[in-house]
Design a protein around this motif. Structure first.
Motif, short mmCIF file in Angstrom:
data_model
loop_
_atom_site.label_atom_id
_atom_site.label_comp_id
_atom_site.label_asym_id
_atom_site.label_seq_id
_atom_site.Cartn_x
_atom_site.Cartn_y
_atom_site.Cartn_z
N VAL A 195 0.87 -1.17 0.00
CA VAL A 195 0.00 0.00 0.00
C VAL A 195 0.91 1.22 0.00
N ASP A 196 0.61 2.20 -0.84
CA ASP A 196 1.42 3.41 -0.94
C ASP A 196 1.63 4.02 0.45
N PHE A 197 2.90 4.28 0.80
CA PHE A 197 3.20 4.85 2.11
C PHE A 197 2.51 6.20 2.32
N ARG A 198 2.20 6.89 1.24
CA ARG A 198 1.56 8.21 1.38
C ARG A 198 0.17 8.11 1.99
N VAL A 199 -0.48 6.96 1.83
CA VAL A 199 -1.83 6.82 2.39
C VAL A 199 -1.84 5.96 3.64
N ALA A 200 -0.65 5.60 4.12
CA ALA A 200 -0.57 4.69 5.27
C ALA A 200 0.22 5.29 6.42
N ALA A 201 0.24 6.60 6.52
CA ALA A 201 1.03 7.24 7.58
C ALA A 201 0.58 6.79 8.97
N HIS A 202 -0.71 6.57 9.15
CA HIS A 202 -1.24 6.19 10.46
C HIS A 202 -0.83 4.78 10.86
N ALA A 203 -0.38 3.97 9.90
CA ALA A 203 -0.10 2.57 10.17
C ALA A 203 1.39 2.23 10.08
N SER A 204 2.23 3.17 9.69
CA SER A 204 3.66 2.90 9.53
C SER A 204 4.47 3.70 10.54
N ALA A 205 5.61 3.15 10.94
CA ALA A 205 6.48 3.88 11.86
C ALA A 205 6.98 5.16 11.22
N VAL A 206 7.31 5.10 9.93
CA VAL A 206 7.74 6.29 9.20
C VAL A 206 6.67 7.37 9.27
N GLY A 207 5.44 7.01 8.94
CA GLY A 207 4.36 7.98 8.95
C GLY A 207 4.11 8.56 10.33
N LYS A 208 4.13 7.73 11.34
CA LYS A 208 3.91 8.22 12.70
C LYS A 208 5.01 9.19 13.13
N ALA A 209 6.27 8.86 12.77
CA ALA A 209 7.38 9.73 13.16
C ALA A 209 7.29 11.09 12.48
N LEU A 210 6.67 11.14 11.32
CA LEU A 210 6.45 12.43 10.65
C LEU A 210 5.23 13.14 11.21
N LEU A 211 4.13 12.39 11.41
CA LEU A 211 2.91 13.00 11.95
C LEU A 211 3.12 13.56 13.34
N THR A 212 3.95 12.91 14.15
CA THR A 212 4.14 13.37 15.52
C THR A 212 4.82 14.73 15.57
N GLN A 213 5.47 15.12 14.45
CA GLN A 213 6.15 16.41 14.39
C GLN A 213 5.25 17.53 13.84
N LEU A 214 4.08 17.16 13.37
CA LEU A 214 3.15 18.14 12.84
C LEU A 214 2.27 18.71 13.95
N ASP A 215 1.75 19.91 13.75
CA ASP A 215 0.81 20.44 14.74
C ASP A 215 -0.58 19.85 14.49
N TYR A 216 -1.49 20.19 15.36
CA TYR A 216 -2.83 19.60 15.33
C TYR A 216 -3.53 19.82 13.99
N ASP A 217 -3.47 21.04 13.49
CA ASP A 217 -4.18 21.36 12.25
C ASP A 217 -3.59 20.61 11.06
N ASP A 218 -2.27 20.51 11.00
CA ASP A 218 -1.64 19.80 9.89
C ASP A 218 -1.92 18.30 9.95
N ARG A 219 -1.98 17.76 11.15
CA ARG A 219 -2.36 16.34 11.29
C ARG A 219 -3.79 16.13 10.79
N LYS A 220 -4.68 17.01 11.24
CA LYS A 220 -6.08 16.90 10.83
C LYS A 220 -6.21 17.01 9.31
N ASP A 221 -5.44 17.90 8.72
CA ASP A 221 -5.47 18.06 7.27
C ASP A 221 -5.01 16.79 6.58
N HIS A 222 -3.92 16.19 7.09
CA HIS A 222 -3.41 14.97 6.47
C HIS A 222 -4.43 13.84 6.55
#
Length: 276
Positions: free
Chosen positions: A138-165
């Motif tokens: 599955v494309d990593f771009r749509v699986a941020a919530h399920a991958s360690a890579v995606g989580k490590a990037l999402l955790t650095q975003l603020d609330y609004d940017d996470r919600k947008d993603h």
């Protein structure tokens, strides 16, 4: 959503690898001022770093070819310092060597990822026969919530940017372990110890576990990660610990290669330039 998720990344404690790079750059500034070499005693005096921290910083700088030992207890600026503002083949080659070294140290494929234009992107990786890449089923771009890579990037975003993603990429269930609750995901991102790696425990693919460490230094969130094609918690824990200890070396190599802006320096830090 959780109160912690509403905090901006600037309020989070600096990731351990980034703080380690700050310390290494402080050491490098001292070395760079002494064209004829400088000993550890003088470096310690000028940086005020504890002995163990200084030793670790020197190890990172030497591995990154930013410092070179001369004699028993003296150092000069390394050849890679002249590459810090370029993207030439030698700098990229050093980055590949560093990623290969980390791959062998953790015994797993390693990845560097960046959050760019609202998407997850794998920018570099190192694999091998004994360290296969995870199958991107599955494309990593749509699986941020399920991958360690995606989580490590999402955790650095603020609330609004996470919600947008997550508005653009819904929380799809890929395995029985995948989180599909936004609130649970935000709790997982924010309630962990600040320096703990982000984990994927068979959330993206059954039989594969992953870990990732934030290494952001420039304007975009970045991380270094590993994947292990067996669901072995003990092996993952050990590999993640090694990955975390070597994340600063990866960030230094990215800076040398020009793949990451050298904004890991704090505002008060001196801009480095080769000493004549």
């Amino acid at each position: 959503m959780t109160h912690a998720a509403r905090r901006t990344p600037q309020r989070h404690p600096a990731p351990a690898p980034l703080e380690s790079v700050h310390q290494a750059l402080r050491v490098l500034e001292v070395i760079n001022r002494y064209s004829g070499g400088v000993n550890l005693t003088q470096i310690a005096r000028e940086t005020a770093l504890p002995q163990l921290v200084l030793a670790r910083a020197m190890e990172q700088l030497i591995r990154a070819k930013l410092a070179t030992p001369i004699g028993a207890d003296a150092y000069v600026a390394g050849n890679a310092l002249q590459l810090a503002d370029s993207t030439n083949a030698e700098g990229r080659g050093h980055l590949r060597e560093t990623l290969a070294w980390v791959r062998d140290a953790v015994g797993a494929a390693v990845y560097v990822a960046r959050y760019t234009d609202g998407e997850v992107s794998i920018t570099q990786y190192a694999d091998g026969p004994a360290a296969p890449l995870v199958e991107e089923w599955v494309d990593f771009r749509v699986a941020a919530h399920a991958s360690a890579v995606g989580k490590a990037l999402l955790t650095q975003l603020d609330y609004d940017d996470r919600k947008d993603h997550l508005a653009r990429h819904r929380l799809t269930r890929f395995t029985s372990h995948t989180l599909t609750s936004q609130q649970d995901l935000f709790h997982q991102l924010d309630d962990r110890p600040s320096n703990a790696p982000l984990l994927d425990l068979q959330e993206y693919a059954v039989g594969t576990v992953c870990a990732a460490v934030p290494i952001t230094a420039g304007p975009n969130a970045e991380c270094v990660a590993l994947s292990i094609p067996v669901p072995d918690p003990g092996r993952l824990k050990q590999a993640a610990r090694i990955l975390q200890s070597e994340a600063a070396a990866v960030l230094l190599a990215l800076i040398v290669a020009g793949s990451t802006p050298s904004t890991a320096r704090r505002p008060e830090d001196t801009v480095l330039s080769p000493t004549a």
